[in-house]
Design a protein around this motif. Structure first.
Motif, mmCIF file in Angstrom:
data_model
loop_
_atom_site.group_PDB
_atom_site.id
_atom_site.type_symbol
_atom_site.label_atom_id
_atom_site.label_comp_id
_atom_site.label_asym_id
_atom_site.label_seq_id
_atom_site.Cartn_x
_atom_site.Cartn_y
_atom_site.Cartn_z
ATOM 1 N N SER A 1 0.848 -1.183 0.000
ATOM 2 C CA SER A 1 0.000 0.000 0.000
ATOM 3 C C SER A 1 0.884 1.232 0.000
ATOM 4 O O SER A 1 1.755 1.387 0.867
ATOM 5 N N THR A 2 0.678 2.126 -0.953
ATOM 6 C CA THR A 2 1.479 3.351 -0.998
ATOM 7 C C THR A 2 1.065 4.329 0.083
ATOM 8 O O THR A 2 1.791 5.281 0.383
ATOM 9 N N GLU A 3 -0.075 4.097 0.703
ATOM 10 C CA GLU A 3 -0.556 4.986 1.757
ATOM 11 C C GLU A 3 -0.058 4.562 3.131
ATOM 12 O O GLU A 3 0.441 5.381 3.909
ATOM 13 N N THR A 4 -0.148 3.262 3.433
ATOM 14 C CA THR A 4 0.206 2.784 4.771
ATOM 15 C C THR A 4 1.551 2.076 4.827
ATOM 16 O O THR A 4 2.114 1.898 5.908
ATOM 17 N N GLY A 5 2.065 1.644 3.667
ATOM 18 C CA GLY A 5 3.305 0.882 3.644
ATOM 19 C C GLY A 5 3.102 -0.592 3.948
ATOM 20 O O GLY A 5 4.051 -1.384 3.904
ATOM 21 N N GLU A 6 1.880 -0.990 4.257
ATOM 22 C CA GLU A 6 1.587 -2.383 4.598
ATOM 23 C C GLU A 6 1.716 -3.272 3.370
ATOM 24 O O GLU A 6 1.269 -2.924 2.275
ATOM 25 N N LYS A 7 2.325 -4.453 3.569
ATOM 26 C CA LYS A 7 2.500 -5.398 2.463
ATOM 27 C C LYS A 7 1.422 -6.469 2.508
ATOM 28 O O LYS A 7 0.972 -6.881 3.578
#
Length: 533
Positions: free
Chosen positions: A254-260
């Motif tokens: 996610s480019t918003e949260t960095g979550e993979k």
């Protein structure tokens, strides 16, 4: 029996409405006993060879009715005297599904023309594709791009290159293509259904317009979702997962949260476009086979639209009944390099189109009305793989980045591209603004443009006007790499892996990319009978 006919070279004067076409057809047939029924314009072009007698030229498909008994389906002899041929059946036919069971939903990476049309075809057939797009939806993307143009703040994930609709969303929606593919009409019909003007079905050089295209891509997205597909924005591809030589899944961030996140799939369409360089590099390190590909480099050149209109239409330019004039020019230098115009935007704008920090790229854009008063196009020079001076598959990417960074520096380091007039470019006087543009290009490109411009001016009067404005640098006419893809199965380095579209090196523009997306989707449908869940 097919009783639908086609006639070409039907000419109308600028004062004659299209409603006169049936009369023109009957006159050419020499038949007063017939009535034209269900006529459809297939092609419209402009014949401006006689500047004082410009004509609109049409190809028309039609059926006939007997004026005596009003029966449809009149049969004409097909020969040189009638001037007609049987109209081909242009209906798009869905391919038959295969026999294998698809165990996981197909995943499409990229939501430009290729990914969009691949997703549309798969969704309508019940395969429920999941589409990952690193950029934002077109609504948010408009804000991201305006912030970049107005304030010089670049969003690396959502910009002129990345986001819903791909790079074409912020160009012109030009639909001109050199390919011959039966899927072209399918693409055009879907675009009209999504909100494009119907004239794209027959114009010689059709375009949607940036302003209208924003509505079109949103409509197609909604169609995909309505048919069971899913579109995830702000979802950047990270890594392929491969098991026993076949795709088993992928990770995205996610480019918003960095979550993979991990997605399990055995079918992956890679439709990333020509500017996803970080993805090129990631895939190159994951065993995906790709090779160098030649492309082009150059500038955007601008002229007053009235100059182009006068050169192309002569006195007809003042009639107000012709569209803004276009051109397509080329010249072969003594060195063997080609110089040519590309992506011509009548009544358009030159815009900044960077997708990497501290780099400048230019592009052209037109709205539907094409009423800016200025014409622009890319003026490009061939770049050969030998120019890279490296065997690395990504050497072309490095080459592009080098000159985009130079353009950033030569433009003052604020995402304002260097620009000059042709007079400044050709003289390179001391202190000239031309140096900023010249120093943003390889020497061979500068030499080639200087040799070509006077010759192009002979082909189009005024093209080499001293006041023509040149903006550097244009580097992204096509992808600098080509992914390996089997010619029969369309699979790439792994089973279930389908590199497609412009970024993979198999298309060059909206139409060819969309057609390639459909082509790959058809191949998947031919293999699988449907989802298991």
């Amino acid at each position: 029996m097919n009783n639908r006919y086609r006639m070409q070279q039907i000419k109308l004067g600028l004062d004659e409405p299209k409603s006169e076409l049936p009369k023109k057809i009957l006159k050419k047939l020499g038949r007063k006993d017939l009535i034209i029924s269900d006529f459809e314009i297939i092609r419209e072009s402009i014949d401006a060879r006689e500047k004082n007698n410009i004509k609109m030229v049409y190809t028309v498909d039609f059926e006939l009715i007997s004026s005596q008994n009003h029966k449809k389906g009149v049969v004409l002899p097909i020969n040189g005297k009638t001037g007609v041929t049987l109209a081909p059946d242009m209906t798009y036919i869905d391919v038959e599904a295969g026999n294998e069971q698809m165990m996981h939903r197909p995943v499409i990476v990229g939501f430009g023309p290729c990914g969009m049309f691949a997703g549309l075809i798969l969704a309508r057939r019940g395969y429920r594709p999941i589409i990952l797009e690193r950029g934002n939806s077109v609504e948010q993307r408009i804000s991201d791009v305006n912030t970049f143009w107005e304030k010089g703040i670049l969003n690396k994930e959502s910009n002129v290159q990345f986001g819903e609709g791909g790079a074409g969303t912020f160009s012109d929606g030009k639909l001109t293509t050199g390919i011959k593919d039966p899927r072209i009409r399918k693409v055009l019909l879907e675009l009209v259904k999504a909100g494009a003007d119907r004239d794209i079905m027959y114009k010689q050089r059709p375009h949607i317009g940036t302003d209208v295209l924003r509505t079109v891509v949103k409509s197609i997205r909604q169609d995909i979702i309505k048919n069971g597909g899913e579109v995830k924005f702000g979802a950047r591809f990270e890594e392929l997962k491969v098991r026993d030589g076949a795709i088993s899944g992928l990770t995205w961030q996610s480019t918003e949260t960095g979550e993979k996140h991990f997605l399990e799939t055995d079918t992956l369409i890679l439709a990333i476009g020509h500017s996803a360089r970080d993805t090129f590099r990631a895939l190159n390190g994951q065993g995906v086979v790709m090779t160098q590909k030649p492309f082009s480099i150059g500038v955007r050149i601008e002229h007053p639209q009235k100059l182009i209109d006068k050169a192309q239409y002569g006195g007809g330019a003042a009639s107000g009944k012709l569209p803004p004039a276009e051109y397509k020019l080329s010249y072969r230098c003594e060195s063997g390099r080609g110089v040519y115009t590309f992506c011509m935007c009548p009544g358009g704008y030159v815009v900044m189109a960077a997708s990497q920090e501290d780099s400048v790229v230019t592009n052209g854009m037109s709205n539907r009305a094409r009423n800016s008063g200025t014409a622009n196009s890319a003026l490009l020079v061939d770049v050969r793989c030998s120019d890279f001076r490296s065997e690395d598959p990504l050497a072309g990417v490095d080459f592009q980045e080098k000159y985009e960074k130079l353009a950033f520096l030569n433009g003052g380091g604020t995402y304002k591209a260097p620009k000059c007039t042709w007079a400044q470019f050709k003289t390179e006087g001391e202190g000239s603004e031309g140096k900023g543009v010249i120093n943003s290009l390889p020497a061979f490109a500068v030499e080639s443009i200087r040799e070509a411009m006077p010759q192009l001016g002979k082909k189009l009067k005024g093209f080499d006007d001293d006041n023509a404005v040149m903006t550097a640098v244009e580097t992204r006419s096509s992808s600098p790499v080509r992914f390996y893809r089997d010619a029969v199965t369309l699979e790439g380095s792994f089973a279930g892996f389908y590199p497609a579209g412009e970024g993979a090196g198999y298309a060059g523009g909206i139409m060819s990319a969309a057609c390639d997306g459909i082509k790959v989707a058809e191949m998947i449908i031919r293999k699988y009978k449907g989802l298991s869940q």
